[in-house]
Scaffold this active site. Structure first.
Site, PDB file in Angstrom:
ATOM      1  N   LEU A  96       1.037  -1.144   0.307  1.00 21.09           N
ATOM      2  CA  LEU A  96      -0.358   0.124   0.375  1.00 21.09           C
ATOM      3  C   LEU A  96       0.815   1.428  -0.009  1.00 21.09           C
ATOM      4  O   LEU A  96       1.920   1.256   0.731  1.00 21.09           O
ATOM      5  CB  LEU A  96      -0.877   0.046   1.503  1.00 21.09           C
ATOM      6  CG  LEU A  96      -1.812  -1.348   1.091  1.00 21.09           C
ATOM      7  CD1 LEU A  96      -2.580  -1.767   2.682  1.00 21.09           C
ATOM      8  CD2 LEU A  96      -3.199  -1.412   0.286  1.00 21.09           C
ATOM      9  N   PRO A  97       0.114   2.569  -0.519  1.00 20.30           N
ATOM     10  CA  PRO A  97       0.871   3.499  -0.831  1.00 20.30           C
ATOM     11  C   PRO A  97       1.456   4.195   1.010  1.00 20.30           C
ATOM     12  O   PRO A  97       2.988   5.296   0.777  1.00 20.30           O
ATOM     13  CB  PRO A  97       0.274   4.147  -1.238  1.00 20.30           C
ATOM     14  CG  PRO A  97      -1.045   3.652  -2.185  1.00 20.30           C
ATOM     15  CD  PRO A  97      -1.493   2.732  -0.782  1.00 20.30           C
ATOM     16  N   ASN A 101      -3.053   4.333   5.201  1.00 11.71           N
ATOM     17  CA  ASN A 101      -3.303   3.224   4.273  1.00 11.71           C
ATOM     18  C   ASN A 101      -3.522   1.749   4.602  1.00 11.71           C
ATOM     19  O   ASN A 101      -4.255   0.848   4.561  1.00 11.71           O
ATOM     20  CB  ASN A 101      -2.915   2.981   2.828  1.00 11.71           C
ATOM     21  CG  ASN A 101      -3.512   4.445   2.062  1.00 11.71           C
ATOM     22  OD1 ASN A 101      -2.075   4.838   1.407  1.00 11.71           O
ATOM     23  ND2 ASN A 101      -4.578   4.573   1.668  1.00 11.71           N
ATOM     24  N   THR A 127       6.403   0.329   2.708  1.00 12.49           N
ATOM     25  CA  THR A 127       7.329   1.317   3.181  1.00 12.49           C
ATOM     26  C   THR A 127       6.018   2.258   4.019  1.00 12.49           C
ATOM     27  O   THR A 127       6.083   3.143   3.224  1.00 12.49           O
ATOM     28  CB  THR A 127       7.839   2.399   2.325  1.00 12.49           C
ATOM     29  OG1 THR A 127       8.542   1.022   1.330  1.00 12.49           O
ATOM     30  CG2 THR A 127       8.496   3.161   2.520  1.00 12.49           C
ATOM     31  N   LYS A 202      14.875  -0.715   5.230  1.00  9.77           N
ATOM     32  CA  LYS A 202      14.756   0.729   3.680  1.00  9.77           C
ATOM     33  C   LYS A 202      15.244   1.992   3.980  1.00  9.77           C
ATOM     34  O   LYS A 202      15.241   2.129   3.040  1.00  9.77           O
ATOM     35  CB  LYS A 202      13.352  -0.586   3.708  1.00  9.77           C
ATOM     36  CG  LYS A 202      12.247   1.094   2.123  1.00  9.77           C
ATOM     37  CD  LYS A 202      12.528   0.112   1.325  1.00  9.77           C
ATOM     38  CE  LYS A 202      12.408   0.870   0.105  1.00  9.77           C
ATOM     39  NZ  LYS A 202      11.068   0.918  -0.246  1.00  9.77           N
ATOM     40  N   LYS A 277       8.677  11.221  -0.615  1.00  8.20           N
ATOM     41  CA  LYS A 277       8.091  10.083   0.438  1.00  8.20           C
ATOM     42  C   LYS A 277       8.826   9.503   1.864  1.00  8.20           C
ATOM     43  O   LYS A 277       8.721   9.061   3.372  1.00  8.20           O
ATOM     44  CB  LYS A 277       6.875   9.328  -0.391  1.00  8.20           C
ATOM     45  CG  LYS A 277       5.512   8.922   1.103  1.00  8.20           C
ATOM     46  CD  LYS A 277       5.544   7.188   0.807  1.00  8.20           C
ATOM     47  CE  LYS A 277       5.107   6.374   1.679  1.00  8.20           C
ATOM     48  NZ  LYS A 277       5.270   4.840   0.843  1.00  8.20           N
TER      49      LYS A 277
END
Lengths: 329, 329, 329, 329
Positions: A96-97, A101, A127, A202, A277
């Site tokens: 998911l973004p 979400n 992420t 990450k 982001k």
């Protein structure tokens, strides 16, 4: 002994309408039982396809019905919402973004946790903020399910070719089970530690990547303006201590390398907006843990300024273009 | 006599198909004729020794007489000042701390240019502002001499073992002659372009190095505070797009790698003060060429703050320690 | 009953010229009815005292019983937790260290919202993330109560002398009622707009303040090193376009002004740690709204580095000391 | 004759207790003797006009003949080069774009110092590197002349109306003589200390100005995105500790104030390119004196990026526009 218990767990978790005993017993045996998939966007789509390709029956959902079409045609069963996915599959992957979400897909009114089965394995490849991963893991644990964070590196191309790298955080005993599924979609599956550390790894990687990319762009631009040939400069850096992934594998200067976005007007690749982001996440976790990240922070601001100036959808190596003097000046 | 030969050399050197007697006396044959050396500091000393080791008679000078002792004992002839060096040798290497020293050694009252012979080859291995290199080259050219900039990468260890990398800027025809000498002191001798580009390459590399080192330190610190094991994080970065020389070859976190300053309380290596100096050069050239270098500029400021807070003589990887929370906080 | 009064209040509160019996029961007349207070720390303590001084009966609580002593001796009633405060008072002021505390005090198991009465006015003077203020307001509204954010500027001194500035966000109709209470504790009560804008104004001010303070410190340090007398430089800046609050009212250079922390070894004043916290909020809101704040972001990082290097409890103007060369260097 | 008077002046000027006839002929009496002016650009032009207006005969020169026209028509005598100006006037004002121009105008083949008379007073109002001012002063002193640096604040408007502020560095005994001339062109003439300190004060002020302007722009942008009305936010900042010249006198947000460039599409005012130049000087002096200026350095980089992106000729308050999201994003 843990393995035995896990076996038991699996039994309960997966004995929906009774399959035979052996089948039920281990996830690795159960590899042909259904896998749920929530989030069929640019990344989720090819990932789900790779699961299908490996013979897994897939039960999927997405808020945009049109995103479901392709995988449906390839044989996936489409259901209405994440709760229904959880009703039918005890291994679920979510892609998911952003954090809100994920919170919604797991804990919302039609969320996975509304119908999750005991013993389910929930793997989130989004992420997001590691603290959200921890919250989700705690909520899942209360219901007897296991949540792991497994964000990816590698873009749409790696997702299509099954060459993603997964960085996995969560209970170590479940890593083997997670790896079995993730290996269908990625070339590397790395165990990072407790829940949230997949996200941490990450985020850390991408923060250093952004710093390296902007640094390489500044350096190449400065060298060119001082009279150096770009290819020669890249060669010198790459045999010296200035070497980094952005200089030797993804050089941002048009003409220095082939097959990278800088050679294609910065199309494709990893968008500036997405990098901004990820840097926002890095910034948030740094702020929350009171960790000074001066260059990471400035890298975030530079990508934010680029978004404000029209670079949102260009590859993040376009920072070279952003810093370079506009033609005609 | 050397002057005459040099004259022949230059003539022939620029007209390579024309081989005659003079050619026999060219630099490659003349390799046993004297070489001048100005600046016998931490770097210059082992460099001069390597010339002696290769059989070159060395004529040297330094403002500090005690610096001359060692090379004198090894057979070098010590003279009073750079002008006298130029009086006796038509190939001279200079290795000095900063731009003003270079200006003085070349153009001062007892400078090289006071007695330089026509056809002389002057190689400056100092790390200085490329615009000063250009000025020196122009001044030398008026007197019929050739000036090249050839700054090094690699520290005192590489200087001792003859493993330096030289980045050379100047007239391409003279590169072979320069390389002959520099090869005695370095493993790589790279031609970069017109005069000043050696400095440019060096400055660019070190700017990107500083950015990578601070970025790696921030990233490792953040990851550790988020619960990642430092060795594991380094491993993940090094197989991903965050990879850089500072993460895979010179990791700043104690315990991650062996044989680097972070394992030795940041002693040895490349001092913070020296990095701050190089970043100051990068900043100056960026300012003069109106090139934006936001991360390079912030890296400069961070090393400057570290100098103000007592880190001047620690290795530049100590930025990890600077950013990490003080114990007991 | 309070609910009924609240109803009357609102009616009258919007019809100021119309004074009748109902008015007598409104908040302005009801000023002698009880006011709740949660959070009796360094700031809350003197604020609660000022309410007592103005004749308001105060019902208070704090997680640290010893914090309650002083106001108890001055006549405040101490109860066990925020829920009990809400049970006994329909106007409550909260003053807490950070967002999680506010969430807990309002929505926790013993939180205000557990027993809040319809029509209650809840004023939060903590400095927190405006998005948390909005969440609290939404939760309160569901229960028929009104939540306003009213963070302060001015430190412990201003809290003691009742000279705080309150920046208030929330439903405009309730501003008069809020102002009545806040005026007992502050000299300025400014209406900023919808809920969350009080926080926004506070955060914005402090971000610009931090930028101005670091900027002034850099500038004064540079000027001094260039040979300028610090007092003269301050005078020149203050009559020119460099003028700012940090240069003309709170100069960070010892000896330039009297009565400021720089004259007292940076003791007292507004701690570096607190400034770092506010800048973290600014950073979070900027990240969430995708707003580039390059200098604000770097200011945050500098205060964060200062915390890591032992400046956490010094006044935030000690950044001058942090940037200045250590003596003996 | 002027030379003779100047000679007397100097004698008496430095021997203040000895007042005699010569004194009467000092500079203050000599005010109607010729004044030289080199550099008739946007700033120099109106400055020279103000000297004419005050009755001073002006002898001027500029590299662009067309720049000389206007002042010639007003009565100034135009000569070929700076040396000729020095031949005819013993008080000279120079107003030039940058350090190299100043070096050339003073020490070049047709420079002032070629024909400067003993006792001459040379006032440079250019904004340049203070170390260049010191070099010029040293060179002038060798020839028996006095050089002072006197950069200005205030733009073309202030130059026209004679309202500039001059920051003067140099021998204190000559300040009165310098002030007499400068007062014709400026409202404030401030003595800053030894030679170079005028430049230092100017550079320091502009660095803090740039920091304040970018900080104000970030802050206003953030506040607006958080729901605050721009005028209200400006008002709150201006009554609080965020107050600075850029927020209360030159607000960068269109519509907040009248009569400033933000209300006129950022036309007029002080160009981004000029600010970038001044910040480059600040950076150079900070680098040379090894002073950390993290925000000043980032401010420099931001204005440099703006130049690269097409803002070179807009007022420096256009940084608000640069940071704000492009419309249609």
């Amino acid at each position: 002994m843990a393995a035995v218990l896990r076996g038991s767990l699996c039994l309960v978790g997966r004995c929906r309408k009774h399959v035979d005993f052996a089948y039920v017993c281990t996830r690795s045996m159960a590899s042909k039982t259904q896998v749920g998939f929530v989030g069929l966007g640019n990344m989720g789509n090819p990932m789900a396809k790779n699961l299908l390709k490996h013979g897994y029956p897939v039960i999927a959902t997405d808020v945009f019905p049109e995103s479901c079409k392709e995988v449906q045609e390839l044989g996936a069963q489409i259901v209405d919402n994440p709760a229904e996915v959880a009703d039918k599959a005890d291994r679920i992957i979510t892609m998911l973004p952003s954090s809100p979400n994920v919170i919604d897909v797991y804990t919302g009114p039609n969320g996975i946790l509304k119908k999750v089965k005991k013993g389910s394995l929930l793997i989130d490849s989004s992420t997001i903020d590691p603290s959200v991963s921890k919250e989700m893991a705690a909520a899942a644990e209360k219901l007897g399910a296991v949540f792991m964070d497994a964000p990816v590196s590698g873009g749409v191309g790696a997702a299509s070719s099954g060459k993603l790298t997964f960085m996995v955080g969560g209970v170590e005993e479940e890593f083997t089970a997670a790896k079995e599924l993730l290996s269908c979609m990625g070339a590397n599956v790395v165990y990072c530690g407790q829940v949230g550390t997949g996200q941490a790894a990450k985020i850390c990687n991408n923060m250093l990547l952004a710093i390296g990319m902007i640094g390489t762009s500044e350096t190449m631009n400065l060298g060119i303006r001082l009279g150096l040939d770009p290819k020669l400069l890249a060669k010198i850096l790459n045999m010296s201590s200035g070497r980094c992934w952005s200089s030797d594998t993804y050089n941002p200067v048009p003409g220095v390398m082939e097959g990278v976005p800088s050679g294609n007007n910065y199309q494709g690749g990893f968008g500036t907006q997405l990098m901004a982001k990820d840097l926002g996440l890095a910034q948030n976790t740094a702020t929350n843990t009171r960790t000074p990240v001066p260059l990471g922070s400035l890298a975030h601001q530079i990508y934010r300024m680029m978004c404000a100036r029209g670079y949102a959808n260009k590859d993040f190596s376009s920072v070279f273009q952003f810093l370079r003097e506009e033609e005609g000046q």
